[in-house]
Design a protein around this motif. Sequence first.
Motif, mmCIF file in Angstrom:
data_model
loop_
_atom_site.group_PDB
_atom_site.id
_atom_site.type_symbol
_atom_site.label_atom_id
_atom_site.label_comp_id
_atom_site.label_asym_id
_atom_site.label_seq_id
_atom_site.Cartn_x
_atom_site.Cartn_y
_atom_site.Cartn_z
ATOM 1 N N PHE A 33 5.619 -6.470 -3.579
ATOM 2 C CA PHE A 33 5.273 -4.995 -3.780
ATOM 3 C C PHE A 33 4.039 -4.717 -4.063
ATOM 4 O O PHE A 33 3.345 -3.867 -3.227
ATOM 5 N N ASP A 34 3.287 -5.459 -4.913
ATOM 6 C CA ASP A 34 2.021 -5.106 -5.023
ATOM 7 C C ASP A 34 1.100 -6.131 -4.832
ATOM 8 O O ASP A 34 -0.194 -6.263 -5.537
ATOM 9 N N ALA A 182 -10.450 -1.879 -2.586
ATOM 10 C CA ALA A 182 -10.058 -0.303 -2.170
ATOM 11 C C ALA A 182 -8.877 0.308 -3.139
ATOM 12 O O ALA A 182 -9.175 1.430 -3.613
ATOM 13 N N HIS A 183 -8.075 -0.420 -3.375
ATOM 14 C CA HIS A 183 -6.951 0.151 -4.083
ATOM 15 C C HIS A 183 -6.362 -0.491 -5.399
ATOM 16 O O HIS A 183 -5.976 0.160 -6.182
ATOM 17 N N TRP A 184 -6.565 -1.670 -5.459
ATOM 18 C CA TRP A 184 -6.235 -2.314 -6.611
ATOM 19 C C TRP A 184 -7.181 -2.284 -7.685
ATOM 20 O O TRP A 184 -7.001 -2.472 -8.969
ATOM 21 N N ALA A 213 -8.584 3.626 1.844
ATOM 22 C CA ALA A 213 -7.423 3.978 1.200
ATOM 23 C C ALA A 213 -6.806 5.088 1.840
ATOM 24 O O ALA A 213 -5.492 5.532 1.489
ATOM 25 N N SER A 214 -7.617 6.107 2.357
ATOM 26 C CA SER A 214 -7.252 7.295 2.716
ATOM 27 C C SER A 214 -6.740 7.234 4.116
ATOM 28 O O SER A 214 -6.287 8.224 4.891
ATOM 29 N N ASP A 215 -7.215 6.363 5.163
ATOM 30 C CA ASP A 215 -6.577 6.075 6.359
ATOM 31 C C ASP A 215 -5.124 6.241 6.486
ATOM 32 O O ASP A 215 -4.434 5.342 5.552
ATOM 33 N N ALA A 220 0.132 4.027 4.565
ATOM 34 C CA ALA A 220 1.649 4.187 4.658
ATOM 35 C C ALA A 220 2.002 2.710 4.318
ATOM 36 O O ALA A 220 3.175 2.297 3.929
ATOM 37 N N CYS A 221 1.120 1.646 3.912
ATOM 38 C CA CYS A 221 1.715 0.395 3.296
ATOM 39 C C CYS A 221 0.975 0.051 2.010
ATOM 40 O O CYS A 221 0.891 -1.223 1.851
ATOM 41 N N LEU A 222 0.369 0.950 1.271
ATOM 42 C CA LEU A 222 -0.423 0.723 0.228
ATOM 43 C C LEU A 222 0.922 0.806 -0.953
ATOM 44 O O LEU A 222 1.528 1.827 -0.911
#
Lengths: 249, 237
Positions: A33-34, A182-184, A213-215, A220-222
Amino acid sequence: RPHNLTINLYLTSSTATRAKMSAPAAVRVIGAFDSPFSHRAEVALRLKGVPYELILEELHNKSELLLTSNPVHKKVPVLLHGDRAVCESLIIVEYVDETFDGPRLLPSDPYDRAMARFWARFIDDKCSKPFWLAMWTDGEAQKGFMKEIKENFALLEAQLEGKRFFGGDTIGLVDIAACGFAHWLTVCEEVSGVTLVTAKEFPRLCRWAKEYASDEKVRACLPDRAQMLAHFTANKEMFMAMAKSMLPK
Amino acid sequence: SVPASPKQRKDRIMAGEKKGLVLLDFWVSPFAQRCRIALAEKGLACESLEQELLGDKSDLLLGSNPVHKKVPVLLHDGRAVCESLVILEYIEDAFPGAAPRLLPADPHARAQARFWADYVDKRVYSCGTRLWKLKGEGRAAARAEMLETLRTLDAELGDRAFFGGEAFGFVDVALIPLTSWFYSYEKHGGFSVEEECPGLAEWARRCGERESVAKVLTPPEEVHDFICLLKKHYGVE
């Protein structure tokens, strides 16, 4: 033995991607998941427009499929393409780039390819560990890891000069490798209370993080941010204990 | 495929016509030796510039590899490529006409080769360093890890002549220079590669018959002497 599997099907309506493959074999990703490593495998496939089935692992209770597909490391992600298994996230990205049509994930020029591979390895070899330890340790040790990761972030910041992505105009290997930042990163900062990256200190890295992260295909997979926040909060003590155990004695 | 841009064409011409290769080297470095073996296998002339690593590093090295400040660095018409496995892939990409190919054509086979080269990179040298640097529990743990690594590599090789199959390839180049360090690892860890992994030992001998390997590898006793020197340098008994 009892095992939870969550299977998600990603279907694409694009027919252009079928041109290269003569007999399209089923593509599956064994992920978690993460896990940013798991995300790397997924995002590479999505950027190429390759449909795949996602098999989510519970890492404390690994499936037979994972253990037989990756007997050496027993880790996610694993890419299953027909009867072939590919392990190690960055190796998966290169495999996807070489196997499927679509936008290039690595540059075509040999020197630029070497630079991309160099920085992707840099992220894995020199950034992952000090980043994690800067988040979850404290005291003098934490200060040391902060210094180390900031020095390395400064090098990445310099690589972004005049570029939208590390890969140039489009997302490439190094962007994918850097996905964790970018996201974590902000989730870790929120849960740990440690501020590592500010727009003042790392303006390009912050701008890049938002761009990445906005692409549409990346998004769709973050993993869902709220879910990640809850998960990390619940595991904070465990992360801190783990980090402490990683310190040299 | 997409037609080459002017920059790509220029770089291709540079790679093809101006074979100005320089390797920033260190006599006992197994990582630099990977590059020298690959270049020799492909018949690519390369000037080796021995670097001072235990004393002051040269401006050329620090300028070419500011991030890691390590050898090897391959300079190709003045442009630096760092990290030995990245250099190996660069040599493959930049000199597509230079045979033999070290990586297979099939993407899955390439992924397998990269996987095992990565495994070698992660598992052999740093573990070996712990074997001679540490004592007691630390050394015992390193010994166990080293044996597991060697057995895994032995199993992966199986009854094939090379990790590349019938031909000497990417993984063989990645691992063979490290075999010079086995003698010292054996002495420090109290084990024998010949006994534990006879297939791997036989593979090492087979590779050693190749001119490129024979000319490049440091004799194991000299590696051992070097490690003893390092131990003094680090204050390890």
